[in-house]
Scaffold this motif. Structure first.
Motif, PDB file in Angstrom:
ATOM      1  N   VAL A  69      34.414  30.584  31.195  1.00 38.49           N
ATOM      2  CA  VAL A  69      35.005  29.874  30.058  1.00 38.49           C
ATOM      3  C   VAL A  69      34.892  28.370  30.307  1.00 38.49           C
ATOM      4  CG1 VAL A  69      37.088  29.553  28.674  1.00 38.49           C
ATOM      5  CG2 VAL A  69      36.622  31.782  29.720  1.00 38.49           C
ATOM      6  N   ASN A  70      34.341  27.647  29.342  1.00 38.53           N
ATOM      7  CA  ASN A  70      34.117  26.202  29.496  1.00 38.53           C
ATOM      8  C   ASN A  70      35.387  25.442  29.112  1.00 38.53           C
ATOM      9  OD1 ASN A  70      33.207  23.603  29.633  1.00 38.53           O
ATOM     10  ND2 ASN A  70      31.595  23.832  28.089  1.00 38.53           N
ATOM     11  N   LEU A  71      36.098  24.920  30.136  1.00 36.22           N
ATOM     12  CA  LEU A  71      37.292  24.092  29.908  1.00 36.22           C
ATOM     13  C   LEU A  71      37.030  22.622  30.252  1.00 36.22           C
ATOM     14  CD1 LEU A  71      40.126  26.384  31.352  1.00 36.22           C
ATOM     15  CD2 LEU A  71      39.345  26.176  28.995  1.00 36.22           C
ATOM     16  N   GLY A  72      35.771  22.274  30.411  1.00 34.08           N
ATOM     17  CA  GLY A  72      35.429  20.896  30.765  1.00 34.08           C
ATOM     18  C   GLY A  72      35.069  20.769  32.237  1.00 34.08           C
ATOM     19  N   PRO A  73      34.586  19.564  32.645  1.00 40.71           N
ATOM     20  CA  PRO A  73      34.057  19.388  34.009  1.00 40.71           C
ATOM     21  C   PRO A  73      35.106  19.450  35.108  1.00 40.71           C
ATOM     22  CG  PRO A  73      34.135  17.291  32.847  1.00 40.71           C
ATOM     23  CD  PRO A  73      34.438  18.338  31.835  1.00 40.71           C
ATOM     24  N   ASP A  74      36.378  19.274  34.786  1.00 40.64           N
ATOM     25  CA  ASP A  74      37.398  19.255  35.826  1.00 40.64           C
ATOM     26  C   ASP A  74      37.984  20.626  36.143  1.00 40.64           C
ATOM     27  OD1 ASP A  74      37.116  16.523  36.095  1.00 40.64           O
ATOM     28  OD2 ASP A  74      38.693  16.092  34.608  1.00 40.64           O
ATOM     29  N   LEU A  75      37.577  21.641  35.403  1.00 45.15           N
ATOM     30  CA  LEU A  75      38.126  22.978  35.617  1.00 45.15           C
ATOM     31  C   LEU A  75      37.014  24.029  35.620  1.00 45.15           C
ATOM     32  CD1 LEU A  75      41.164  22.821  33.153  1.00 45.15           C
ATOM     33  CD2 LEU A  75      41.302  22.755  35.649  1.00 45.15           C
ATOM     34  N   THR A  76      37.120  24.970  36.522  1.00 48.11           N
ATOM     35  CA  THR A  76      36.245  26.143  36.522  1.00 48.11           C
ATOM     36  C   THR A  76      37.104  27.349  36.147  1.00 48.11           C
ATOM     37  OG1 THR A  76      34.787  25.249  38.225  1.00 48.11           O
ATOM     38  CG2 THR A  76      34.761  27.635  37.898  1.00 48.11           C
ATOM     39  N   ALA A  77      36.760  27.998  35.061  1.00 46.86           N
ATOM     40  CA  ALA A  77      37.588  29.099  34.555  1.00 46.86           C
ATOM     41  C   ALA A  77      36.719  30.330  34.288  1.00 46.86           C
ATOM     42  CB  ALA A  77      38.309  28.679  33.276  1.00 46.86           C
ATOM     43  N   PHE A  78      37.257  31.477  34.647  1.00 49.57           N
ATOM     44  CA  PHE A  78      36.539  32.723  34.417  1.00 49.57           C
ATOM     45  C   PHE A  78      37.530  33.877  34.342  1.00 49.57           C
ATOM     46  CE2 PHE A  78      36.803  31.905  38.923  1.00 49.57           C
ATOM     47  CZ  PHE A  78      37.148  33.129  39.502  1.00 49.57           C
ATOM     48  N   THR A  79      37.058  34.999  33.848  1.00 54.62           N
ATOM     49  CA  THR A  79      37.888  36.198  33.772  1.00 54.62           C
ATOM     50  C   THR A  79      37.275  37.302  34.628  1.00 54.62           C
ATOM     51  OG1 THR A  79      36.763  37.146  31.854  1.00 54.62           O
ATOM     52  CG2 THR A  79      38.596  35.627  31.417  1.00 54.62           C
ATOM     53  N   VAL A  80      38.119  38.192  35.108  1.00 53.45           N
ATOM     54  CA  VAL A  80      37.670  39.389  35.813  1.00 53.45           C
ATOM     55  C   VAL A  80      38.372  40.590  35.197  1.00 53.45           C
ATOM     56  CG1 VAL A  80      37.149  38.236  37.982  1.00 53.45           C
ATOM     57  CG2 VAL A  80      39.461  39.091  37.586  1.00 53.45           C
ATOM     58  N   ARG A  81      37.712  41.747  35.261  1.00 49.91           N
ATOM     59  CA  ARG A  81      38.300  42.989  34.777  1.00 49.91           C
ATOM     60  C   ARG A  81      38.677  43.831  35.991  1.00 49.91           C
ATOM     61  NH1 ARG A  81      34.722  45.330  29.812  1.00 49.91           N
ATOM     62  NH2 ARG A  81      36.592  46.627  29.566  1.00 49.91           N
ATOM     63  N   GLU A  82      39.949  44.213  36.077  1.00 46.89           N
ATOM     64  CA  GLU A  82      40.455  44.964  37.210  1.00 46.89           C
ATOM     65  C   GLU A  82      40.943  46.337  36.759  1.00 46.89           C
ATOM     66  OE1 GLU A  82      42.176  41.134  39.738  1.00 46.89           O
ATOM     67  OE2 GLU A  82      43.562  42.401  38.592  1.00 46.89           O
ATOM     68  N   PRO A  83      40.863  47.346  37.624  1.00 44.80           N
ATOM     69  CA  PRO A  83      41.370  48.676  37.252  1.00 44.80           C
ATOM     70  C   PRO A  83      42.887  48.670  37.084  1.00 44.80           C
ATOM     71  CG  PRO A  83      40.744  48.608  39.579  1.00 44.80           C
ATOM     72  CD  PRO A  83      40.268  47.321  38.971  1.00 44.80           C
ATOM     73  N   VAL A  84      43.383  49.484  36.145  1.00 45.68           N
ATOM     74  CA  VAL A  84      44.821  49.503  35.887  1.00 45.68           C
ATOM     75  C   VAL A  84      45.592  50.292  36.941  1.00 45.68           C
ATOM     76  CG1 VAL A  84      44.506  49.220  33.412  1.00 45.68           C
ATOM     77  CG2 VAL A  84      44.708  51.535  34.358  1.00 45.68           C
ATOM     78  N   GLY A  85      44.924  51.225  37.637  1.00 44.37           N
ATOM     79  CA  GLY A  85      45.604  52.022  38.653  1.00 44.37           C
ATOM     80  C   GLY A  85      45.549  53.499  38.343  1.00 44.37           C
ATOM     81  N   VAL A  86      46.685  54.177  38.399  1.00 45.16           N
ATOM     82  CA  VAL A  86      46.752  55.619  38.167  1.00 45.16           C
ATOM     83  C   VAL A  86      46.789  55.886  36.661  1.00 45.16           C
ATOM     84  CG1 VAL A  86      48.005  57.756  38.630  1.00 45.16           C
ATOM     85  CG2 VAL A  86      48.050  55.900  40.312  1.00 45.16           C
ATOM     86  N   THR A  87      45.923  56.769  36.204  1.00 43.24           N
ATOM     87  CA  THR A  87      45.857  57.084  34.781  1.00 43.24           C
ATOM     88  C   THR A  87      46.197  58.552  34.548  1.00 43.24           C
ATOM     89  OG1 THR A  87      43.473  57.656  34.802  1.00 43.24           O
ATOM     90  CG2 THR A  87      44.070  55.341  34.453  1.00 43.24           C
ATOM     91  N   GLY A  88      46.914  58.826  33.458  1.00 39.87           N
ATOM     92  CA  GLY A  88      47.277  60.181  33.077  1.00 39.87           C
ATOM     93  C   GLY A  88      46.485  60.630  31.864  1.00 39.87           C
TER      94      GLY A  88
END
Length: 495
Positions: free
Chosen positions: A140-159
């Motif tokens: 995600v581009n927030l300008g030169p002073d910030l490096t921003a990104f997202t990650v997708r993580e598993p939720v855990g135990v699923t029923g």
């Protein structure tokens, strides 16, 4: 043994060898409980096996095993998840005959339908194997002073609470994306269809899925199903079933703010305009309602015909329906059995009520049996014509081989009728006019719309409903959303 040998052996002996005994927890079958329940062959209305009635303690043990296994699986390399899921698909293909025969005996459907379900189950693992190493975030581009990104993580135990109408493929469409995303699984199959989920869990282990990652507990929804829904260790709950039960599941899970995917009922329309091919419309409506004996959430249970097509389409469709042959699924008839005596009674009650209202029943309308044995839970292919928009046969989900027919004159009227129930799962439009097809497709309040082929689409597309048909999507890339959570990370670059 080949599928023909397995089928012939069962039809002559009434037995099937090698059925699982107990629950599948922590990578193995547990000791069988003294509490048992009979499993019935719907086409004979006779018990062919017993299975364990689980307790809350059994479910607690399964969730504990899944919680432990989830930690290592979440850290596994995506490429390793990809390799194992592809291996699962291979093992499913190798065991396709056994799974298909079990699916027939569990559910009552035809062998051809069961074989298709098993193949689609294997394909689901292939598809999500390909997704396991592609669950990327974004920069995600927030300008030169910030490096921003997202990650997708598993939720855990699923029923996963699995329905009885598609026990094999519904198990796969939840478990495969959950594993691809890095989650663990606890599954509870329906009381009338326990065995395919148990065998699939065993095959997953054989294919290299780590112990404890996939667990199956059989039993009653009021016991083990309720425990699964209310346990705070379950971080995502996927349920397929009736609206009433889905509401109960949601209420049970609400105090823990558990993430939910609900795939509930349907009363899906096939809308045919005056320029549509009558033969094609009749063929589409035939498969839309009589596949799996109409026991499909997305079945085309409403045929909405332009008045100019009414007589020709219904003449073709009535003849085909009246000649349709029912029988034991292992003999591959045109249509198989109804899953249980309880559900057969529900279908009969709906149709009897329509008769009492003076409905125009063109064919069928009653309980029947396997003509070879005089046994089984079957219902005649039934067509009820010329229904008003508020008729219960139009509004209520019958979930059987019962087609409700409505008539229209204008495009606006067709859309109003199609949208005129509390459901919004599936819809189909038959017309040669591409512009009209697009207008109507956009106007229909439905999770998916097909044009000129009711069952067009595939597991690569998202599946789910609007209105009381539920929320959330399964299958396709969107099917992964339920099993991942997005985290945003921002780094200051300022000196």
């Amino acid at each position: 043994m080949t599928v023909q040998d397995l089928a012939a052996n069962y039809l002559s002996t009434g037995r099937i060898d090698g059925l699982p005994d107990g629950h599948f927890i922590g990578g193995r079958f547990t000791s069988a409980s003294d509490r048992k329940m009979e499993s019935f062959d719907p086409a004979r209305a006779e018990a062919f096996a017993e299975f364990s009635l689980g307790t809350e303690a059994d479910m607690d043990t399964a969730i504990e095993a899944a919680e432990k296994a989830a930690k290592d699986w979440a850290r596994a390399l995506p490429s390793e998840r990809c390799r194992i899921l592809n291996n699962v698909a291979r093992v499913f293909h190798e065991n396709a005959d056994r799974l298909a025969v079990l699916e027939v005996l569990d559910s009552g459907k035809t062998l051809a339908e069961a074989q298709g379900d098993v193949q689609s189950s294997a394909r689901l693992f292939e598809y999500y194997a390909g997704a396991a190493d592609k669950l990327d975030g974004r920069s995600v581009n927030l300008g030169p002073d910030l490096t921003a990104f997202t990650v997708r993580e598993p939720v855990g135990v699923t029923g996963h609470i699995i329905p009885w109408n598609y026990p094999t493929s519904t198990f796969a469409r939840g478990v495969a994306p959950a594993l691809a995303a890095g989650c663990s699984v606890v599954a509870k199959p329906a009381e009338t269809t326990p065995f395919t989920a148990l065998v699939m869990a065993e095959l997953l282990s054989e294919a290299g899925v780590p112990d404890g990652l996939v667990n199956v507990v059989t039993g009653l929804g009021s016991d083990v199903g309720a425990k699964l829904a209310r346990d705070p260790r379950i971080k995502q709950l996927t349920f397929t079933g009736s609206v009433t039960t889905g509401v109960n599941v949601a209420q049970t899970a609400a105090p823990n703010v558990t993430r939910l995917t609900l795939e509930l009922g349907g009363k899906s329309p096939l809308v045919a305009f005056e320029d549509a091919d009558p033969e094609k419309v009749a063929d589409g409506a035939y498969w839309a309602i009589f596949s799996n004996s109409g026991q499909i959430c997305s079945a085309g249970s409403r045929l909405i015909l332009h008045k100019s097509l009414r007589d020709e389409v219904l003449a073709i469709l009535t003849e085909r329906a009246s000649n349709l042959k029912v029988g034991h699924g292992l003999k591959n008839p045109d249509m198989g059995a109804i899953n249980s005596d309880l559900h057969l009674g529900r279908i009969k009650a709906h149709v009897d009520a329509a008769k009492a209202r003076g409905a125009n029943i063109l064919t069928g309308g009653d309980v029947t049996t396997d003509p070879d044995t005089g046994k089984g839970w079957f219902f005649q292919p039934t067509i009820i014509a010329d229904l008003r928009a508020n008729d219960p046969a139009v509004q209520d989900e019958i979930f059987g081989p019962v087609l409700s027919v409505q008539n229209f004159e204008t495009e606006d009227e067709a859309v109003e009728l199609a949208n005129g129930t509390e459901f919004g799962l599936m819809a189909s439009v038959y017309t040669r006019d591409t512009g009209r097809a697009m207008r109507v497709a956009h106007a229909l309040d439905s999770g998916q719309v097909s044009v000129n082929d009711y069952w067009a689409g595939g597991l690569e597309l998202p599946f789910g409903g609007n209105k009381k048909s539920g929320y959330g999507r399964e299958k396709g890339w969107e099917g992964l959303d339920a099993y991942t959570k997005v985290k945003a990370i921002t780094i200051s670059n300022a000196s």
